[in-house]
Write a protein that holds these residues in place. Structure first.
Motif, PDB file in Angstrom:
ATOM      1  N   ILE A  35      -3.487  10.012 -11.987  1.00 56.86           N
ATOM      2  CA  ILE A  35      -3.124  10.774 -10.737  1.00 56.86           C
ATOM      3  C   ILE A  35      -1.830  10.773 -10.292  1.00 56.86           C
ATOM      4  CG2 ILE A  35      -3.989  11.353  -8.285  1.00 56.86           C
ATOM      5  CD1 ILE A  35      -5.624  12.329  -9.273  1.00 56.86           C
ATOM      6  N   LYS A  36      -1.199   9.895 -10.100  1.00 56.48           N
ATOM      7  CA  LYS A  36       0.196   9.506  -9.757  1.00 56.48           C
ATOM      8  C   LYS A  36       1.201  10.133 -10.696  1.00 56.48           C
ATOM      9  CE  LYS A  36       0.322   5.019  -6.911  1.00 56.48           C
ATOM     10  NZ  LYS A  36      -1.068   5.354  -7.056  1.00 56.48           N
ATOM     11  N   ALA A  37       0.603   9.950 -11.855  1.00 57.85           N
ATOM     12  CA  ALA A  37       1.906  10.917 -13.214  1.00 57.85           C
ATOM     13  C   ALA A  37       1.434  12.151 -13.514  1.00 57.85           C
ATOM     14  CB  ALA A  37       1.413   9.592 -14.477  1.00 57.85           C
ATOM     15  N   ASN A  38       0.049  12.397 -12.438  1.00 56.35           N
ATOM     16  CA  ASN A  38       0.137  14.309 -13.495  1.00 56.35           C
ATOM     17  C   ASN A  38      -0.024  14.625 -12.438  1.00 56.35           C
ATOM     18  OD1 ASN A  38      -0.109  13.662 -17.099  1.00 56.35           O
ATOM     19  ND2 ASN A  38      -1.276  11.992 -15.994  1.00 56.35           N
ATOM     20  N   GLY A  39      -1.172  14.211 -11.975  1.00 52.50           N
ATOM     21  CA  GLY A  39      -1.471  15.120 -10.069  1.00 52.50           C
ATOM     22  C   GLY A  39      -2.641  15.450 -10.170  1.00 52.50           C
ATOM     23  N   LEU A  94      -8.222  -0.061   5.959  1.00 53.12           N
ATOM     24  CA  LEU A  94      -6.933  -0.887   5.088  1.00 53.12           C
ATOM     25  C   LEU A  94      -7.021  -1.631   5.747  1.00 53.12           C
ATOM     26  CD1 LEU A  94      -5.949   0.742   2.140  1.00 53.12           C
ATOM     27  CD2 LEU A  94      -8.330   0.130   2.702  1.00 53.12           C
ATOM     28  N   GLY A  95      -7.064  -3.345   5.863  1.00 52.53           N
ATOM     29  CA  GLY A  95      -6.006  -3.906   6.566  1.00 52.53           C
ATOM     30  C   GLY A  95      -5.115  -4.969   5.755  1.00 52.53           C
ATOM     31  N   PHE A  96      -5.523  -6.633   6.616  1.00 52.22           N
ATOM     32  CA  PHE A  96      -4.123  -7.690   5.976  1.00 52.22           C
ATOM     33  C   PHE A  96      -4.958  -8.659   6.199  1.00 52.22           C
ATOM     34  CE2 PHE A  96      -0.888 -10.384   5.902  1.00 52.22           C
ATOM     35  CZ  PHE A  96      -0.404 -10.362   3.811  1.00 52.22           C
ATOM     36  N   ALA A  97      -5.013  -9.432   5.652  1.00 48.20           N
ATOM     37  CA  ALA A  97      -5.601 -11.479   6.231  1.00 48.20           C
ATOM     38  C   ALA A  97      -4.674 -11.474   6.039  1.00 48.20           C
ATOM     39  CB  ALA A  97      -6.251 -11.520   4.742  1.00 48.20           C
ATOM     40  N   TYR A 151     -10.978  -0.253  -6.184  1.00 42.39           N
ATOM     41  CA  TYR A 151     -10.611   0.304  -5.039  1.00 42.39           C
ATOM     42  C   TYR A 151      -9.701   0.933  -4.753  1.00 42.39           C
ATOM     43  CZ  TYR A 151     -13.532  -4.010  -3.335  1.00 42.39           C
ATOM     44  OH  TYR A 151     -14.122  -4.948  -3.253  1.00 42.39           O
ATOM     45  N   MET A 152      -8.782   0.861  -5.440  1.00 41.73           N
ATOM     46  CA  MET A 152      -7.724   1.745  -5.627  1.00 41.73           C
ATOM     47  C   MET A 152      -7.824   2.860  -6.438  1.00 41.73           C
ATOM     48  SD  MET A 152      -5.189   0.440  -3.833  1.00 41.73           S
ATOM     49  CE  MET A 152      -4.093   2.294  -4.672  1.00 41.73           C
ATOM     50  N   ASP A 153      -8.834   2.507  -7.196  1.00 47.61           N
ATOM     51  CA  ASP A 153      -8.903   4.114  -8.496  1.00 47.61           C
ATOM     52  C   ASP A 153      -9.565   5.380  -6.995  1.00 47.61           C
ATOM     53  OD1 ASP A 153      -7.831   3.184 -10.533  1.00 47.61           O
ATOM     54  OD2 ASP A 153      -9.887   2.386 -11.000  1.00 47.61           O
ATOM     55  N   VAL A 154     -10.364   4.505  -6.549  1.00 53.48           N
ATOM     56  CA  VAL A 154     -11.555   5.743  -5.116  1.00 53.48           C
ATOM     57  C   VAL A 154     -10.250   6.350  -4.371  1.00 53.48           C
ATOM     58  CG1 VAL A 154     -13.335   5.755  -3.785  1.00 53.48           C
ATOM     59  CG2 VAL A 154     -13.454   4.963  -5.914  1.00 53.48           C
ATOM     60  N   ILE A 155      -9.839   5.029  -4.044  1.00 51.71           N
ATOM     61  CA  ILE A 155      -8.925   5.338  -3.069  1.00 51.71           C
ATOM     62  C   ILE A 155      -8.110   6.788  -3.556  1.00 51.71           C
ATOM     63  CG2 ILE A 155      -7.158   5.321  -0.711  1.00 51.71           C
ATOM     64  CD1 ILE A 155      -8.731   1.978  -1.148  1.00 51.71           C
ATOM     65  N   ALA A 156      -7.928   6.228  -4.352  1.00 51.17           N
ATOM     66  CA  ALA A 156      -6.449   7.391  -4.729  1.00 51.17           C
ATOM     67  C   ALA A 156      -7.339   8.799  -5.220  1.00 51.17           C
ATOM     68  CB  ALA A 156      -5.946   7.066  -6.503  1.00 51.17           C
ATOM     69  N   LEU A 193       1.300  -1.390  -0.068  1.00 52.28           N
ATOM     70  CA  LEU A 193       0.545  -0.036   0.208  1.00 52.28           C
ATOM     71  C   LEU A 193       1.072   1.154   0.361  1.00 52.28           C
ATOM     72  CD1 LEU A 193      -2.783  -1.118   2.325  1.00 52.28           C
ATOM     73  CD2 LEU A 193      -2.569  -1.014   0.216  1.00 52.28           C
ATOM     74  N   SER A 194       1.580   0.990   0.736  1.00 49.63           N
ATOM     75  CA  SER A 194       2.844   2.527   0.327  1.00 49.63           C
ATOM     76  C   SER A 194       3.119   2.427  -0.314  1.00 49.63           C
ATOM     77  CB  SER A 194       3.813   1.947   1.539  1.00 49.63           C
ATOM     78  OG  SER A 194       3.782   1.824   3.121  1.00 49.63           O
ATOM     79  N   ALA A 195       3.381   1.330  -1.154  1.00 51.74           N
ATOM     80  CA  ALA A 195       4.319   1.407  -2.764  1.00 51.74           C
ATOM     81  C   ALA A 195       3.636   1.916  -3.698  1.00 51.74           C
ATOM     82  CB  ALA A 195       4.682   0.144  -3.107  1.00 51.74           C
ATOM     83  N   ARG A 196       2.126   2.006  -3.667  1.00 55.69           N
ATOM     84  CA  ARG A 196       1.054   2.399  -4.480  1.00 55.69           C
ATOM     85  C   ARG A 196       0.733   3.959  -4.058  1.00 55.69           C
ATOM     86  NH1 ARG A 196      -2.088  -0.866  -6.674  1.00 55.69           N
ATOM     87  NH2 ARG A 196      -3.472   0.510  -8.143  1.00 55.69           N
ATOM     88  N   GLU A 197       1.633   4.610  -2.974  1.00 52.55           N
ATOM     89  CA  GLU A 197       1.788   6.039  -2.635  1.00 52.55           C
ATOM     90  C   GLU A 197       0.439   6.434  -1.424  1.00 52.55           C
ATOM     91  OE1 GLU A 197       2.629   8.559  -5.473  1.00 52.55           O
ATOM     92  OE2 GLU A 197       3.945   7.263  -6.319  1.00 52.55           O
ATOM     93  N   LEU A 198       0.086   5.707  -0.782  1.00 50.99           N
ATOM     94  CA  LEU A 198      -1.336   5.586   0.278  1.00 50.99           C
ATOM     95  C   LEU A 198      -0.531   6.108   1.183  1.00 50.99           C
ATOM     96  CD1 LEU A 198      -3.821   3.041  -0.714  1.00 50.99           C
ATOM     97  CD2 LEU A 198      -3.569   5.177  -1.780  1.00 50.99           C
ATOM     98  N   SER A 199      -1.218   7.247   1.749  1.00 52.36           N
ATOM     99  CA  SER A 199      -0.976   7.136   2.922  1.00 52.36           C
ATOM    100  C   SER A 199      -0.988   7.047   4.250  1.00 52.36           C
ATOM    101  CB  SER A 199      -1.196   9.885   3.343  1.00 52.36           C
ATOM    102  OG  SER A 199      -2.231   8.928   3.544  1.00 52.36           O
ATOM    103  N   GLU A 200      -0.557   7.050   5.229  1.00 54.80           N
ATOM    104  CA  GLU A 200      -1.046   6.467   6.318  1.00 54.80           C
ATOM    105  C   GLU A 200      -2.514   6.655   6.786  1.00 54.80           C
ATOM    106  OE1 GLU A 200      -1.535   4.357   9.733  1.00 54.80           O
ATOM    107  OE2 GLU A 200      -0.829   3.634   8.059  1.00 54.80           O
ATOM    108  N   GLU A 201      -2.267   9.176   6.419  1.00 54.67           N
ATOM    109  CA  GLU A 201      -3.871   9.024   6.809  1.00 54.67           C
ATOM    110  C   GLU A 201      -4.718   8.274   6.783  1.00 54.67           C
ATOM    111  OE1 GLU A 201      -6.313  12.840   6.743  1.00 54.67           O
ATOM    112  OE2 GLU A 201      -4.043  13.067   6.368  1.00 54.67           O
ATOM    113  N   THR A 202      -4.656   8.258   5.002  1.00 51.92           N
ATOM    114  CA  THR A 202      -5.653   7.547   3.842  1.00 51.92           C
ATOM    115  C   THR A 202      -5.656   6.100   4.084  1.00 51.92           C
ATOM    116  OG1 THR A 202      -4.831   9.028   2.420  1.00 51.92           O
ATOM    117  CG2 THR A 202      -5.853   7.201   1.459  1.00 51.92           C
ATOM    118  N   MET A 203      -4.900   4.943   4.231  1.00 52.87           N
ATOM    119  CA  MET A 203      -4.964   4.279   5.273  1.00 52.87           C
ATOM    120  C   MET A 203      -6.316   4.427   5.907  1.00 52.87           C
ATOM    121  SD  MET A 203      -1.581   2.261   4.773  1.00 52.87           S
ATOM    122  CE  MET A 203      -0.541   2.558   2.906  1.00 52.87           C
TER     123      MET A 203
END
Length: 590
Positions: A343-347, A156-159, A263-268, A141-151
């Protein structure tokens, strides 16, 4: 549940509208009212008024208005019953308990248990992500550039890799195996017994509009299959009637909702500030989801993947939006694959530009259709134009169809008359209604006789609301029946009854209507702008003119119904007499 009118009114009276709205909107006192920036549309100059006297709000910019119930229904997207409960709790009013049958009690008890167990599972996944075992998920998730605040915001969690840890945890909390299976959190077979449904996955809790966890989506770590796994449908989870992220998007205060695929599109998008983003839940967009969106917006922007599958999904969604009465536009993701990548590429600023330039869904359909034709070949070009004509016939409203014919003709250089002939021809062949001929001269709706009649009635209701003492001065001339619109007549009837009894509660009249649009229209009846006048003589003349106009319009209305309406004759006789008296009478405002 139905609540008695007396209780609804008690709750409203105990929630001062200025106090409630000031908790959401910054308002300042000006004269007898409060003003601020409207929370329901973008504006720079305050046109949103809150009247403590009327216990109503009204925006002179967008027309939003109502009482304290209407405000919560619009701002929080509550139903009328939800607004009652929220305001009752705020005022400390106890609502009556609902008596359920044993069957209903059992069903509701199970629903409550399923919500409880999902909440417990979400907590387990959440803390697992932040444990040593969840490091792989956190790194992903960090590599997907999500902040702790967003997580944290999205829970978000882990199984874990082990496939029975969650089951063991829930059993230790006292939940039985049958309930764990019914919640869709575990599977059972004779060989392995109970096993977790989700393991070695990043977890996305799916919440309903009230932030209750109703299911989960899981993204596998590594190359396992399926890549994304969702909860099965349960008593509390219907994929076709829920949308990921809607619990946040519904209060985003934007003029649209962005519909994504994942999901990742929404969160980003949310992390980038586009808090109106939602996504369907592992299935194609459905009519149920469109109807859900219609509660919160009139315009949906499609931000689907730019590949072939995404284009086909967008085409399907456009038809569903159209059938549901929603406006659709398409955001161009190219050269990116999806919103997350864009978003990652262009802002965020570049994405906002894409929103501003979103393509009308009908022209998107034509652009995709155009790929199948060679417009340099006359025969192919003609066939393309015929297909356009077929699609134009899908617009049932004459004005809308005419507007699209004009725009399409201009875009594709067909010629307005030529395209209309094609549409007319196809309509005749298939039984579609023939497009109407355009009138040579148009009349502004504001100047139509019917609108003038309604305006005079609105002005009179507003003036009486502003100065209730005037009612007794015109009661002998103006009756409830003089309001020729059904809604206006209902409002006038209640207002006049209240004034006869010495009551003055225009905000209570709004509570008679549960439909939000009706509440909005009723609010407008009490907030029509009165012409500014400097002298008493000008004001008295203006008021007399309004009273006379309402009576005259009523007289003409019932005169036109003689023979068809048994009560019309009485209204015509009394109306004629009142008009004669009014023409000779001076009405003092003091």
């Amino acid at each position: 549940m139905y609540y008695p009118d007396e209780l609804v009114e008690e709750i409203r009276v105990k929630n001062d509208i200025v106090d409630v709205i000031s908790g959401y909107v910054r308002i300042q006192k000006k004269g007898s009212s409060y003003f601020g920036l409207c929370p329901f549309h973008n504006e720079k100059s305050p046109s949103f008024s809150v009247s403590p006297g009327k216990q109503m709000y009204y925006c002179f910019g967008c027309g939003a208005g109502g009482n304290v119930y209407t405000f919560l229904m619009s701002y929080e997207n509550y139903t009328f019953q939800e607004a009652i409960k929220a305001l009752a709790q705020r005022a400390g009013v106890d609502l009556p308990e609902i008596e359920y049958s044993e069957e209903v009690k059992k069903r509701e008890g199970k629903r409550t248990k399923l919500l409880e167990i999902n909440k417990e599972a979400a907590k387990y996944f959440y803390f697992a992500l932040r444990s040593p075992k969840g490091a792989i998920g956190y790194q992903y998730l960090s590599a997907r550039e999500l902040s702790e605040e967003t997580m944290k915001r999205f829970g978000l969690g882990f199984a874990n890799v082990s496939n029975n840890e969650l089951t063991g945890y829930l059993l230790s909390k006292g939940y039985d195996e049958e309930l764990i299976k019914e919640a869709g959190l575990a599977n059972f077979d004779e060989k392995h017994g109970m096993r977790d449904k989700f393991w070695n996955r990043v977890m996305f809790p799916i919440q309903d509009i009230n932030h209750r966890v109703i299911g989960f989506g899981g993204r596998v770590m590594g190359d396992g299959t399926p890549k994304y796994l969702n909860s099965p449908e349960t008593m509390i989870f219907d994929k076709s009637r829920n949308l990921y992220g809607l619990n946040f998007a519904r209060t985003s205060r934007k003029n649209n909702i962005i519909l994504c695929e994942g999901y990742m599109d929404v969160i980003a998008l949310h992390q980038a500030g586009f808090t109106q983003a939602v996504a369907s839940l592992g299935t194609s967009f459905t009519v149920g989801q469109a109807n859900l969106l219609r509660r919160y917006t009139q315009e949906v922007l499609l931000a689907y993947d730019s590949d072939g599958a995404g284009v086909n999904a967008a085409l399907r969604a456009i038809n569903i939006l159209k059938e549901s009465g929603l406006r659709g536009k398409v955001i161009n993701m190219l050269p990116a694959k999806d919103p997350d990548e864009f978003i990652k590429a262009n802002g965020a600023e570049a994405f906002q530009e894409r929103i501003d330039k979103a393509e009308n869904s009908f022209f998107f359909e034509l652009r995709i259709l155009e790929r199948d034709y060679d417009l340099n070949d006359p025969d192919s070009k003609t066939r393309f134009y015929r297909e356009i004509a077929k699609k134009l016939c899908s617009f049932e409203e004459d004005v809308e169809r005419e507007n699209y014919i004009e725009s399409v003709a201009e875009k594709y250089h067909i010629g307005f008359d030529n395209l209309r002939k094609l549409v007319t021809g196809y309509a005749a062949q298939t039984g579609y209604i023939k497009p109407v001929e355009r009138p040579k001269a148009t009349t502004s709706p504001k100047n139509l006789p019917e609108e003038n009649v309604k305006k005079s009635q609105r002005l009179l209701l507003t003036w009486i609301t502003e100065e209730p003492a005037l009612y007794k001065k015109i009661a002998k001339y103006i009756k409830v029946e003089d309001f020729t619109q059904e809604l206006y007549r209902k409002v006038a009837g209640k207002l006049f009854d209240d004034l006869e009894q010495g009551n003055y509660n225009p905000a209570s009249i709004i509570s008679m209507f549960q439909d939000e649009e009706e509440q909005r229209e009723v609010a407008s009846l009490f907030n029509t702008k009165l012409q500014e006048m400097t002298t008493d003589a000008e004001r008295e003349k203006a008021f007399h003119d309004i009273v006379f106009t309402v009576k005259k319009n009523s007289f003409e209305y019932y005169s036109g119904r003689l023979g068809a309406d048994i009560d019309a004759l009485n209204q015509v006789i009394s109306g004629k007499k009142a008009l004669e008296e009014l023409s000779k009478t001076h009405i003092s405002l003091y």
